[in-house]
Design a protein around this motif. Structure first.
Motif, PDB file in Angstrom:
ATOM      1  N   SER A 295       0.879  -1.184   0.000  1.00 37.71           N
ATOM      2  CA  SER A 295       0.000   0.000   0.000  1.00 37.71           C
ATOM      3  C   SER A 295       0.907   1.222   0.000  1.00 37.71           C
ATOM      4  O   SER A 295       2.134   1.101   0.145  1.00 37.71           O
ATOM      5  CB  SER A 295      -0.852   0.013   1.275  1.00 37.71           C
ATOM      6  N   LEU A 296       0.293   2.412  -0.106  1.00 38.29           N
ATOM      7  CA  LEU A 296       1.105   3.628  -0.054  1.00 38.29           C
ATOM      8  C   LEU A 296       1.740   3.813   1.328  1.00 38.29           C
ATOM      9  O   LEU A 296       2.898   4.188   1.441  1.00 38.29           O
ATOM     10  CB  LEU A 296       0.254   4.841  -0.426  1.00 38.29           C
ATOM     11  N   THR A 433      -0.503  14.697  -0.717  1.00 35.83           N
ATOM     12  CA  THR A 433      -0.828  13.448  -0.020  1.00 35.83           C
ATOM     13  C   THR A 433       0.090  12.337  -0.535  1.00 35.83           C
ATOM     14  O   THR A 433       0.844  12.526  -1.494  1.00 35.83           O
ATOM     15  CB  THR A 433      -2.278  13.051  -0.338  1.00 35.83           C
ATOM     16  N   THR A 435      -0.877   9.801  -2.157  1.00 34.51           N
ATOM     17  CA  THR A 435      -1.321   9.475  -3.519  1.00 34.51           C
ATOM     18  C   THR A 435      -0.727  10.456  -4.528  1.00 34.51           C
ATOM     19  O   THR A 435      -0.209  10.046  -5.576  1.00 34.51           O
ATOM     20  CB  THR A 435      -2.867   9.521  -3.609  1.00 34.51           C
ATOM     21  N   SER A 436      -0.785  11.760  -4.216  1.00 33.25           N
ATOM     22  CA  SER A 436      -0.254  12.712  -5.204  1.00 33.25           C
ATOM     23  C   SER A 436       1.273  12.628  -5.285  1.00 33.25           C
ATOM     24  O   SER A 436       1.869  12.899  -6.336  1.00 33.25           O
ATOM     25  CB  SER A 436      -0.732  14.147  -4.936  1.00 33.25           C
ATOM     26  N   ALA A 438       2.928   9.763  -5.166  1.00 33.00           N
ATOM     27  CA  ALA A 438       3.170   8.634  -6.084  1.00 33.00           C
ATOM     28  C   ALA A 438       2.848   9.051  -7.521  1.00 33.00           C
ATOM     29  O   ALA A 438       3.555   8.705  -8.469  1.00 33.00           O
ATOM     30  CB  ALA A 438       2.317   7.439  -5.668  1.00 33.00           C
ATOM     31  N   ARG A 439       1.791   9.835  -7.660  1.00 28.39           N
ATOM     32  CA  ARG A 439       1.406  10.330  -8.985  1.00 28.39           C
ATOM     33  C   ARG A 439       2.523  11.183  -9.587  1.00 28.39           C
ATOM     34  O   ARG A 439       2.872  11.060 -10.760  1.00 28.39           O
ATOM     35  CB  ARG A 439       0.134  11.165  -8.808  1.00 28.39           C
ATOM     36  N   LEU A 502      -0.573   2.062  -7.430  1.00 23.17           N
ATOM     37  CA  LEU A 502      -0.884   2.674  -6.133  1.00 23.17           C
ATOM     38  C   LEU A 502      -1.451   4.081  -6.297  1.00 23.17           C
ATOM     39  O   LEU A 502      -2.297   4.523  -5.516  1.00 23.17           O
ATOM     40  CB  LEU A 502       0.375   2.721  -5.258  1.00 23.17           C
ATOM     41  N   ALA A 503      -0.970   4.793  -7.310  1.00 18.06           N
ATOM     42  CA  ALA A 503      -1.423   6.179  -7.517  1.00 18.06           C
ATOM     43  C   ALA A 503      -2.685   6.250  -8.360  1.00 18.06           C
ATOM     44  O   ALA A 503      -3.318   7.300  -8.440  1.00 18.06           O
ATOM     45  CB  ALA A 503      -0.314   6.976  -8.204  1.00 18.06           C
ATOM     46  N   GLY A 504      -3.027   5.139  -9.037  1.00 12.33           N
ATOM     47  CA  GLY A 504      -4.158   5.183  -9.967  1.00 12.33           C
ATOM     48  C   GLY A 504      -3.851   6.066 -11.154  1.00 12.33           C
ATOM     49  O   GLY A 504      -4.718   6.759 -11.701  1.00 12.33           O
ATOM     50  N   GLU A 505      -2.582   6.074 -11.565  1.00  8.14           N
ATOM     51  CA  GLU A 505      -2.123   6.952 -12.649  1.00  8.14           C
ATOM     52  C   GLU A 505      -1.644   6.092 -13.813  1.00  8.14           C
ATOM     53  O   GLU A 505      -0.813   5.204 -13.625  1.00  8.14           O
ATOM     54  CB  GLU A 505      -0.956   7.813 -12.129  1.00  8.14           C
TER      55      GLU A 505
END
Ligand SMILES: Cc1cc2nc3c(=O)[nH]c(=O)nc-3n(C[C@H](O)[C@H](O)[C@H](O)COP(=O)(O)OP(=O)(O)OC[C@H]3O[C@@H](n4cnc5c(N)ncnc54)[C@H](O)[C@@H]3O)c2cc1C
Length: 511
Positions: A295-296, A433, A435-436, A438-439, A502-505
């Protein structure tokens, strides 16, 4: 204009606010004189000028863009800023701020900021020098006055506000009121899109009763009375700077309360250095950690184990990942603060209490509330960098705004087609965050591969000191650099694939 000349019998005692009061007056020894109110002048275009590029914003990004552009194209640039000088937010920064990372990575491509050497003493001995705010201001002043104005190809309109009026470009001097119409032969460049929000120029994002002492971080250096305790509000680099400065000035940790709405992940400064072994090693660590991360949160905990990331409290999983760099010595100091309030954001402060999202705490009598709660980095939507009438400066590779703006200037100067320019320089996000973060890694890595595949850009980037991925030719075959490069090559594909999941990118970054 109205000139009050003190004669032996008429000295000014006070002046009421000439903007808000009616009638405004000056209280003199021998009476009161009324003075005219300030009325904003009606914008009337009094002259026009022509230029190839109108760059709006003379902060780090506008300066780096202009510098690279004039180095590679025979063009004229007009730089505009509502501040009186170049340097952007550094002109209003708190007096004890330093770059959080190496000076080498900051400034413009043509001229290294600082000496490019490591610190020889102190807690960061062996790490690269980090410029102080006074040095940064002097650097940008020098770039403007010698390199830019001296070239005869750059004009600077300081203390001036830019405004688009239909297809007209208007620049109004905030001092004289004169409005100039600028005819732009090539492009307008918006170098304000990512301009950070800082406490000195934005009010605290919560309400404060009139009898509460509150000040932006800048005021810590101007105290006239000593507060009995300090309430530091904020989770980011500004808050950590305030605490480290207070501790360094002898304030004991138990006189500091830290209102920390989110816990931050921060990069170990030792892993962000202008040294290819360190830089490749850090990228390899990120890809290794990512390739096995569940996970992140797990990714960041793995990066902490690899000594890449720091968190202040080992019992809390941070949710914030703006990831400024932090020295190991600073981390130890921050850990001495035990009075940490984690009840969300502040709603309001009264003389007796601080009311937050999830509860309230007493405000110790005689406290100074220190506003470190401006958002700093900005997060506007990503837009294509090049559009028919404008260049919208943004980041491209991971972090490092100065390198990104210089790269944009180079690409503008050396390519003819906007589609190609946008392909080479897709916009990226600043992290906030996990997520961003990782993005940003995914988009930045893909973008760096794309622009790095162009031989001329690769050669330019490898000469550019602002580029954190630069490998000096003399180090290219060093065994440690080769080993780090092999480790990165080994883990890059699985690491990037997992980061993208993980980032959904998507792995195909589009402009
Ligand atoms: C305290 C602090 C420390 C930082 N340290 C680092 C670091 O060590 N390394 C790093 O890489 N990044 C760092 N950053 C990140 C920061 O984003 C960059 O440093 C960079 O300075 C941002 O530059 P900018 O040009 O985008 O914005 P700014 O410096 O804000 O410049 C934009 C300019 O545009 C002007 N402007 C806006 N609108 C108009 C208008 N309509 N007309 C005329 N002028 C206008 C503003 O007056 C401003 O001067 C730090 C940020 C902060 C707040």
């Amino acid at each position: 204009m109205c000139w009050i000349r003190p004669s032996p019998i008429r000295w000014i005692r006070s002046v009421t606010d000439v903007v808000d009061q009616h009638p405004a007056y000056i209280n003199l020894d021998s009476g009161i004189a009324s003075i005219p109110k300030i009325r904003p002048m009606v914008a009337v275009v009094t002259r026009s000028l022509e230029t190839d590029y109108l760059v709006v914003g003379a902060g780090a990004m506008g300066m780096a863009f202009t510098d690279a552009l004039i180095d590679h194209a025979d063009v004229h640039v007009t730089l505009v800023d509502r501040r009186h000088a170049t340097g952007g937010h550094w002109l209003d920064a708190y007096p004890f701020v330093q770059l959080h990372q190496a000076s080498m990575f900051y400034g413009v491509a043509s001229t290294v900021l600082g000496t490019g050497t490591v610190q020889l003493t102190g807690p960061e001995m062996g790490l690269q020098q980090r410029a102080r705010v006074s040095e940064i201001r002097a650097y940008y002043d020098n770039i403007l006055n010698h390199r830019f104005l001296g070239s005869g190809r750059v004009a600077f309109l300081g203390g001036s506000e830019y405004r688009a009026d239909g297809s007209s470009h208007l620049v109004r001097s905030l001092v004289s009121g004169e409005t100039v119409q600028v005819k732009v032969r090539r492009r307008v460049v918006d170098a304000t899109y990512l301009s950070p929000t800082i406490p000195a120029t934005s009010p605290a994002p919560f309400q404060v009763a009139v009898d509460v002492h509150i000040a932006p971080i800048n005021e810590l250096a101007n105290l006239t009375t000593t507060p009995s305790s300090y309430v530091i509000v904020g989770s980011g680099k500004t808050a950590t700077d305030a605490i480290i400065w207070l501790l360094g000035n002898g304030v004991p940790p138990d006189r500091i309360m830290w209102v920390r709405p989110r816990d931050p992940w921060m990069l170990n400064r030792a892993t962000v250095q202008p040294d290819p072994e360190v830089a490749l090693g850090m990228s390899a660590d990120i890809m290794t950690a990512a390739s096995s991360a569940e996970s992140l949160d797990d990714l960041f905990v793995r990066l902490e184990a690899a000594n890449v990331m720091f968190r202040i409290d080992r019992d809390v999983i941070p949710t914030m990942a703006k990831t400024p760099t932090l020295g190991a010595w600073e981390l130890e100091l921050l850990r001495t603060i035990e009075n940490v309030v984690r009840l969300g954001h502040i709603k309001h402060v009264t003389r007796r209490e601080i009311v937050l999202d999830r509860g309230s705490v007493p405000l110790p009598p005689g406290s100074l509330v220190v506003h470190c709660a401006a958002s700093g980095l900005k997060y506007p939507p990503m837009v294509p960098m090049w559009s028919p009438d404008k260049i919208q400066l943004q980041v491209i590779r991971v972090g490092f705004p100065c390198f990104n703006a210089a790269l944009t200037g180079y690409v503008e100067a050396t390519r003819d087609d906007d589609r190609e320019r946008n392909r080479l320089c897709p916009p990226n996000v600043y992290p906030d965050t996990l997520t961003s973060w990782a993005r940003m890694q995914v988009r930045g890595t893909v973008a760096a591969r794309t622009f790095g595949a162009e031989p001329d850009i690769a050669a330019w980037a490898n000469r550019c000191a602002l580029n954190p991925s630069r490998i000096e030719p003399s180090r290219r075959d060093a065994p440690a650099v080769l080993a780090a490069a092999r480790r990165l090559a080994d883990r890059a594909a699985p690491g990037l694939t997992r980061l993208a999941e993980l980032a959904g990118e998507p792995l195909s970054v589009r402009s």
